[in-house]
Motif scaffolding. Structure first.
Motif, PDB file in Angstrom:
ATOM      1  N   MET A  49       0.812  -1.197  -0.024  1.00 45.08           N
ATOM      2  CA  MET A  49      -0.073   0.100  -0.110  1.00 45.08           C
ATOM      3  C   MET A  49       0.855   1.177  -0.020  1.00 45.08           C
ATOM      4  SD  MET A  49      -3.174  -0.542   2.349  1.00 45.08           S
ATOM      5  CE  MET A  49      -4.851  -1.613   1.932  1.00 45.08           C
ATOM      6  N   ASN A  50       0.423   2.409  -0.730  1.00 48.37           N
ATOM      7  CA  ASN A  50       0.936   3.606  -0.571  1.00 48.37           C
ATOM      8  C   ASN A  50      -0.043   4.423   0.114  1.00 48.37           C
ATOM      9  OD1 ASN A  50      -1.170   3.977  -2.661  1.00 48.37           O
ATOM     10  ND2 ASN A  50       0.329   4.132  -4.268  1.00 48.37           N
ATOM     11  N   GLY A  51       0.235   5.870   0.027  1.00 52.88           N
ATOM     12  CA  GLY A  51      -0.657   6.505   0.735  1.00 52.88           C
ATOM     13  C   GLY A  51      -2.215   6.847   0.240  1.00 52.88           C
ATOM     14  N   ASP A  52      -2.284   6.551  -1.097  1.00 54.61           N
ATOM     15  CA  ASP A  52      -3.707   6.677  -1.639  1.00 54.61           C
ATOM     16  C   ASP A  52      -4.429   5.302  -1.284  1.00 54.61           C
ATOM     17  OD1 ASP A  52      -3.126   9.255  -3.007  1.00 54.61           O
ATOM     18  OD2 ASP A  52      -2.353   8.191  -4.833  1.00 54.61           O
ATOM     19  N   LYS A  53      -3.911   4.319  -1.386  1.00 56.91           N
ATOM     20  CA  LYS A  53      -4.521   3.000  -1.001  1.00 56.91           C
ATOM     21  C   LYS A  53      -4.919   2.979   0.183  1.00 56.91           C
ATOM     22  CE  LYS A  53      -2.434   0.088  -5.127  1.00 56.91           C
ATOM     23  NZ  LYS A  53      -1.642  -0.920  -5.094  1.00 56.91           N
ATOM     24  N   PHE A  54      -4.011   3.546   1.044  1.00 56.00           N
ATOM     25  CA  PHE A  54      -4.171   3.335   2.652  1.00 56.00           C
ATOM     26  C   PHE A  54      -5.507   4.461   3.079  1.00 56.00           C
ATOM     27  CE2 PHE A  54      -3.651   5.214   6.618  1.00 56.00           C
ATOM     28  CZ  PHE A  54      -3.478   4.271   7.481  1.00 56.00           C
ATOM     29  N   ARG A  55      -5.370   5.419   2.316  1.00 53.51           N
ATOM     30  CA  ARG A  55      -6.356   6.490   2.621  1.00 53.51           C
ATOM     31  C   ARG A  55      -7.867   6.001   2.043  1.00 53.51           C
ATOM     32  NH1 ARG A  55      -2.369   9.905   2.399  1.00 53.51           N
ATOM     33  NH2 ARG A  55      -2.306  10.104   0.112  1.00 53.51           N
ATOM     34  N   PHE A  71       4.276  -1.587   9.164  1.00 51.51           N
ATOM     35  CA  PHE A  71       4.858  -0.165   8.612  1.00 51.51           C
ATOM     36  C   PHE A  71       6.392  -0.813   8.633  1.00 51.51           C
ATOM     37  CE2 PHE A  71       0.818   0.932   9.962  1.00 51.51           C
ATOM     38  CZ  PHE A  71       0.310   1.906   9.011  1.00 51.51           C
ATOM     39  N   THR A  72       7.104  -0.598   7.729  1.00 51.26           N
ATOM     40  CA  THR A  72       8.531  -0.791   7.504  1.00 51.26           C
ATOM     41  C   THR A  72       9.206   0.082   6.525  1.00 51.26           C
ATOM     42  OG1 THR A  72       9.721  -2.899   6.963  1.00 51.26           O
ATOM     43  CG2 THR A  72       7.844  -2.172   5.525  1.00 51.26           C
ATOM     44  N   SER A 118       5.618   7.812   2.891  1.00 45.64           N
ATOM     45  CA  SER A 118       6.071   8.406   4.020  1.00 45.64           C
ATOM     46  C   SER A 118       4.909   9.566   4.554  1.00 45.64           C
ATOM     47  CB  SER A 118       7.368   9.300   3.511  1.00 45.64           C
ATOM     48  OG  SER A 118       6.940  10.168   2.381  1.00 45.64           O
ATOM     49  N   ASP A 119       3.898   9.787   3.761  1.00 45.60           N
ATOM     50  CA  ASP A 119       2.732  10.530   4.290  1.00 45.60           C
ATOM     51  C   ASP A 119       1.956   9.768   5.018  1.00 45.60           C
ATOM     52  OD1 ASP A 119       2.228   8.858   1.904  1.00 45.60           O
ATOM     53  OD2 ASP A 119       0.484  10.154   1.333  1.00 45.60           O
ATOM     54  N   VAL A 120       1.933   8.440   5.013  1.00 40.57           N
ATOM     55  CA  VAL A 120       1.101   7.508   5.796  1.00 40.57           C
ATOM     56  C   VAL A 120       1.872   7.658   7.378  1.00 40.57           C
ATOM     57  CG1 VAL A 120       0.057   5.308   6.463  1.00 40.57           C
ATOM     58  CG2 VAL A 120       0.266   6.369   4.244  1.00 40.57           C
ATOM     59  N   PHE A 121       3.111   7.721   7.348  1.00 43.79           N
ATOM     60  CA  PHE A 121       4.087   7.536   8.478  1.00 43.79           C
ATOM     61  C   PHE A 121       3.715   8.949   9.225  1.00 43.79           C
ATOM     62  CE2 PHE A 121       5.840   3.955   6.746  1.00 43.79           C
ATOM     63  CZ  PHE A 121       6.831   3.175   7.904  1.00 43.79           C
ATOM     64  N   LEU A 124       0.247   9.249  10.983  1.00 43.02           N
ATOM     65  CA  LEU A 124       0.034   8.307  12.275  1.00 43.02           C
ATOM     66  C   LEU A 124       1.102   8.870  13.061  1.00 43.02           C
ATOM     67  CD1 LEU A 124      -0.584   4.982  10.259  1.00 43.02           C
ATOM     68  CD2 LEU A 124      -2.245   6.549  11.287  1.00 43.02           C
ATOM     69  N   SER A 125       2.021   9.841  12.876  1.00 41.05           N
ATOM     70  CA  SER A 125       3.044  10.317  13.912  1.00 41.05           C
ATOM     71  C   SER A 125       3.940   9.118  14.119  1.00 41.05           C
ATOM     72  CB  SER A 125       2.329  10.780  15.110  1.00 41.05           C
ATOM     73  OG  SER A 125       1.626  12.077  14.666  1.00 41.05           O
TER      74      SER A 125
END
Length: 328
Positions: A49-55, A71-72, A118-121, A124-125
């Motif tokens: 998953m990337n940011g778009d798929k995650f959202r 998250f890795t 990285s936007d997902v990281f 989620l802080s």
């Protein structure tokens, strides 16, 4: 005239905001999301998953499935050896679920790499990897939806128990066959058997007390250093903070440990043992008095220095322990 216009507006509002129509759209959207997740899972047990798929498939409602995400940071430039080990165990868990007869769309396994999301990281802080999070089908993740990696380790069996606690999905972990252990054991037995055959006319070494004493000491040192705990829990070798790059070899909690920590404790215990052996030999040996003095000084030095280091490791893990020796 104004009254008719008002009624027309009300009718239009009701027409385009029909609860039944809204529910139908919700069910259609959910069905599309489930179908897409099932398609991805059929190709890959761990969905990338990337940011778009995650959202879209995790954060945005509606959703009637749970998602367990690792998250890795697997890219070589990140130098995260623990991430690679955790990824292997996560793949074992995901494959065990994907290819089991009980597989359903109740839970999916996914991964977000720092370099791809990285936007997902940031959202989620999150500042460390690897990290495992469970996103329930309803509501927001709770504290217990974050896997305690430092305490439980990343073995697939431990992850499966945690997933069962969070989703009620029981996963029987099936590992691919590993012949390295049996082959190594067979090789060792062959070497021992070969040596015994070559020395078949002189087997006095089997009755040498020093050989058996050394073997017993090695066994005790291995067991007391925590190797069995490592085998059961599967902890990471060490922990690297991705923000600062600092590597920790000693776990800060008394409830967990790193593999490197057991090696350090093994070395310290071995050095203390060697010091005690030198002291015993200095007291009972018939060798020259000068050599006995050297052995005595070396033994005292080894015991004092490495016992002090052992105590400092103990103090680092059991915060508030009041005693120290030579160093704090």
């Amino acid at each position: 005239m104004s009254g008719n216009m008002f009624l027309s507006l009300v009718l239009l509002f009701l027409l385009y905001n029909d609860p039944a129509d809204a529910q139908k759209k919700k069910e259609t959207l959910m069905s599309e999301k489930v179908t897409q997740m099932m398609e991805w899972a059929s190709k890959r047990s761990v969905i990338r998953m990337n940011g778009d798929k995650f959202r879209r498939f995790v954060k945005a409602p509606p959703r009637n499935y749970s998602v367990v995400i690792m998250f890795t940071a697997l890219q070589p430039q990140r130098q995260c050896g623990v991430c690679k080990q955790a990824d292997e165990e996560f793949q074992v868990l995901a494959n065990s679920w994907r290819y089991s007869s009980a597989f359903t769309n109740k839970v999916f396994f996914a991964a977000v790499d720092f370099d791809e999301g990285s936007d997902v990281f940031q959202m989620l802080s999150m500042n460390s990897a690897p990290t495992f999070l469970h996103f329930p089908s309803k509501g927001k993740p709770r504290k217990t939806d974050t896997y305690e990696l430092q305490v439980r380790g990343f073995a697939a069996e431990q992850l499966a128990r945690w997933v069962a606690d969070r989703t009620d999905v029981q996963i029987r972990v099936i590992r691919p066959p590993n012949y390295a252990g049996p082959l190594l054991l067979g090789f060792l037995l062959a070497v021992i058997g070969g040596l015994a055959y070559l020395r078949r006319h002189n087997l006095e070494f089997l009755f040498n007390k020093n050989v058996w004493a050394f073997s017993a000491l090695c066994f005790v040192l291995i067991m007391t250093s925590g190797q069995m705990w490592n085998h059961i829990r599967g902890p990471p070798y060490a922990h690297k903070n991705p923000s600062t790059g600092q590597v920790s070899y000693i776990h800060g909690s008394s409830q967990a440990q790193f593999v490197a920590e057991t090696h350090i404790v093994l070395l310290f215990n071995a050095a203390v043992t060697l010091g005690m052996v030198l002291l015993c030999e200095a007291a009972t040996s018939d060798i020259d008095i000068g050599k006995r003095k050297i052995m005595c000084v070396a033994g005292i030095g080894l015991v004092m220095l490495f016992f002090s280091w052992l105590l400092s490791v103990f103090r680092a893990k059991y915060h508030g322990y009041p005693y120290s020796f030579l160093m704090t």
